[in-house]
Design a protein around this motif. Sequence first.
Motif, PDB file in Angstrom:
ATOM      1  N   ASN A   1     -49.735   4.849  16.081  1.00  0.00           N
ATOM      2  CA  ASN A   1     -49.961   6.202  15.581  1.00  0.00           C
ATOM      3  C   ASN A   1     -50.086   6.244  14.068  1.00  0.00           C
ATOM      4  O   ASN A   1     -50.914   6.973  13.527  1.00  0.00           O
ATOM      5  CB  ASN A   1     -48.880   7.152  16.081  1.00  0.00           C
ATOM      6  N   LYS A   2     -49.298   5.428  13.383  1.00  0.00           N
ATOM      7  CA  LYS A   2     -49.404   5.387  11.919  1.00  0.00           C
ATOM      8  C   LYS A   2     -50.703   4.710  11.476  1.00  0.00           C
ATOM      9  O   LYS A   2     -51.298   5.092  10.465  1.00  0.00           O
ATOM     10  CB  LYS A   2     -48.183   4.698  11.322  1.00  0.00           C
ATOM     11  N   LEU A   3     -51.149   3.716  12.227  1.00  0.00           N
ATOM     12  CA  LEU A   3     -52.436   3.081  11.925  1.00  0.00           C
ATOM     13  C   LEU A   3     -53.568   4.100  12.075  1.00  0.00           C
ATOM     14  O   LEU A   3     -54.462   4.182  11.237  1.00  0.00           O
ATOM     15  CB  LEU A   3     -52.697   1.902  12.870  1.00  0.00           C
ATOM     16  N   PHE A   4     -53.522   4.866  13.160  1.00  0.00           N
ATOM     17  CA  PHE A   4     -54.559   5.859  13.403  1.00  0.00           C
ATOM     18  C   PHE A   4     -54.545   6.932  12.315  1.00  0.00           C
ATOM     19  O   PHE A   4     -55.600   7.328  11.806  1.00  0.00           O
ATOM     20  CB  PHE A   4     -54.382   6.492  14.784  1.00  0.00           C
ATOM     21  N   ALA A   5     -53.362   7.397  11.936  1.00  0.00           N
ATOM     22  CA  ALA A   5     -53.246   8.414  10.886  1.00  0.00           C
ATOM     23  C   ALA A   5     -53.788   7.878   9.564  1.00  0.00           C
ATOM     24  O   ALA A   5     -54.511   8.574   8.843  1.00  0.00           O
ATOM     25  CB  ALA A   5     -51.790   8.856  10.737  1.00  0.00           C
ATOM     26  N   HIS A   6     -53.448   6.629   9.252  1.00  0.00           N
ATOM     27  CA  HIS A   6     -53.932   6.009   8.014  1.00  0.00           C
ATOM     28  C   HIS A   6     -55.461   5.910   8.026  1.00  0.00           C
ATOM     29  O   HIS A   6     -56.126   6.275   7.052  1.00  0.00           O
ATOM     30  CB  HIS A   6     -53.328   4.614   7.838  1.00  0.00           C
ATOM     31  N   ALA A   7     -56.026   5.419   9.125  1.00  0.00           N
ATOM     32  CA  ALA A   7     -57.476   5.247   9.213  1.00  0.00           C
ATOM     33  C   ALA A   7     -58.192   6.589   9.110  1.00  0.00           C
ATOM     34  O   ALA A   7     -59.206   6.718   8.415  1.00  0.00           O
ATOM     35  CB  ALA A   7     -57.840   4.538  10.514  1.00  0.00           C
ATOM     36  N   THR A   8     -57.670   7.589   9.792  1.00  0.00           N
ATOM     37  CA  THR A   8     -58.275   8.925   9.774  1.00  0.00           C
ATOM     38  C   THR A   8     -58.212   9.538   8.386  1.00  0.00           C
ATOM     39  O   THR A   8     -59.213  10.032   7.862  1.00  0.00           O
ATOM     40  CB  THR A   8     -57.568   9.853  10.788  1.00  0.00           C
ATOM     41  N   ASP A   9     -57.033   9.519   7.775  1.00  0.00           N
ATOM     42  CA  ASP A   9     -56.867  10.119   6.444  1.00  0.00           C
ATOM     43  C   ASP A   9     -57.718   9.406   5.398  1.00  0.00           C
ATOM     44  O   ASP A   9     -58.307  10.044   4.524  1.00  0.00           O
ATOM     45  CB  ASP A   9     -55.388  10.099   6.022  1.00  0.00           C
ATOM     46  N   THR A  10     -57.804   8.081   5.494  1.00  0.00           N
ATOM     47  CA  THR A  10     -58.605   7.310   4.546  1.00  0.00           C
ATOM     48  C   THR A  10     -60.074   7.683   4.677  1.00  0.00           C
ATOM     49  O   THR A  10     -60.774   7.876   3.678  1.00  0.00           O
ATOM     50  CB  THR A  10     -58.415   5.796   4.794  1.00  0.00           C
ATOM     51  N   PHE A  11     -60.551   7.798   5.916  1.00  0.00           N
ATOM     52  CA  PHE A  11     -61.952   8.151   6.150  1.00  0.00           C
ATOM     53  C   PHE A  11     -62.245   9.560   5.632  1.00  0.00           C
ATOM     54  O   PHE A  11     -63.264   9.787   4.959  1.00  0.00           O
ATOM     55  CB  PHE A  11     -62.294   8.046   7.639  1.00  0.00           C
ATOM     56  N   MET A  12     -61.372  10.511   5.919  1.00  0.00           N
ATOM     57  CA  MET A  12     -61.607  11.889   5.481  1.00  0.00           C
ATOM     58  C   MET A  12     -61.565  12.009   3.961  1.00  0.00           C
ATOM     59  O   MET A  12     -62.375  12.724   3.365  1.00  0.00           O
ATOM     60  CB  MET A  12     -60.606  12.827   6.139  1.00  0.00           C
ATOM     61  N   ALA A  13     -60.648  11.303   3.315  1.00  0.00           N
ATOM     62  CA  ALA A  13     -60.567  11.337   1.850  1.00  0.00           C
ATOM     63  C   ALA A  13     -61.843  10.766   1.238  1.00  0.00           C
ATOM     64  O   ALA A  13     -62.383  11.313   0.268  1.00  0.00           O
ATOM     65  CB  ALA A  13     -59.346  10.561   1.373  1.00  0.00           C
ATOM     66  N   ALA A  14     -62.349   9.672   1.798  1.00  0.00           N
ATOM     67  CA  ALA A  14     -63.586   9.060   1.292  1.00  0.00           C
ATOM     68  C   ALA A  14     -64.771  10.000   1.489  1.00  0.00           C
ATOM     69  O   ALA A  14     -65.648  10.102   0.626  1.00  0.00           O
ATOM     70  CB  ALA A  14     -63.841   7.735   2.000  1.00  0.00           C
TER      71      ALA A  14
END
Length: 197
Positions: free
Chosen positions: A56-69
């Motif tokens: 779940n933390k991996l998914f949150a990290h990947a999602t947040d990183t993509f949205m920020a970019a």
Amino acid sequence: MRTKDESKEILIRDKAIEMIVNEGFDGLSMHKLAKAANISAATIYIYYKNREDLLNKLFAHATDTFMAATLQDFIPETDFESGLWKQWNNRLQHIIDFPLLYKFLEQFKSSPLIKKQPSLQEDIFRAAMKRFVEHAVEKKQIIELPLEVFWALAYGSFYTLVKFHLENATMSGRPFEFNQHLLKLTFQQTLKALVIQ
């Protein structure tokens, strides 16, 4: 209690994403992850409670990183053509820079193993995208469409090109060479479907 080391956390995260993309969720165990990262399994538990917490933390990290970019230097009130072009380029650059992160998201965004957590970054992203479309409709730059139809027209062809690029092959299996000319050509055809003439 052992202190956290950011570089170790990044190592664990990167190795876990690599293993999941290559072997699926079933290929990930804390023991295998520790071995791949050349650390003890106990070290992983400093950062993650268990395998579910890790996923779940991996998914949150990947999602947040993509949205920020995606939002990098993006102004929702810009004209539609410039804003959508910026979106395409921001998304593409992130995918090219972090292909495993993108493949991880695509592979597992619908997985029942993922329990989506509320995210400030997601709220910011959704608000910016909503404002971008509303502004374009208000200014009569685009036709008003149901959200799903808008997304399919605005991003569907883009993500098809991305898929060809990442697989280095078209649907027929021929090699695919991605370039800016193809991106621009696809973008221009996308605009024709959305922009008020």
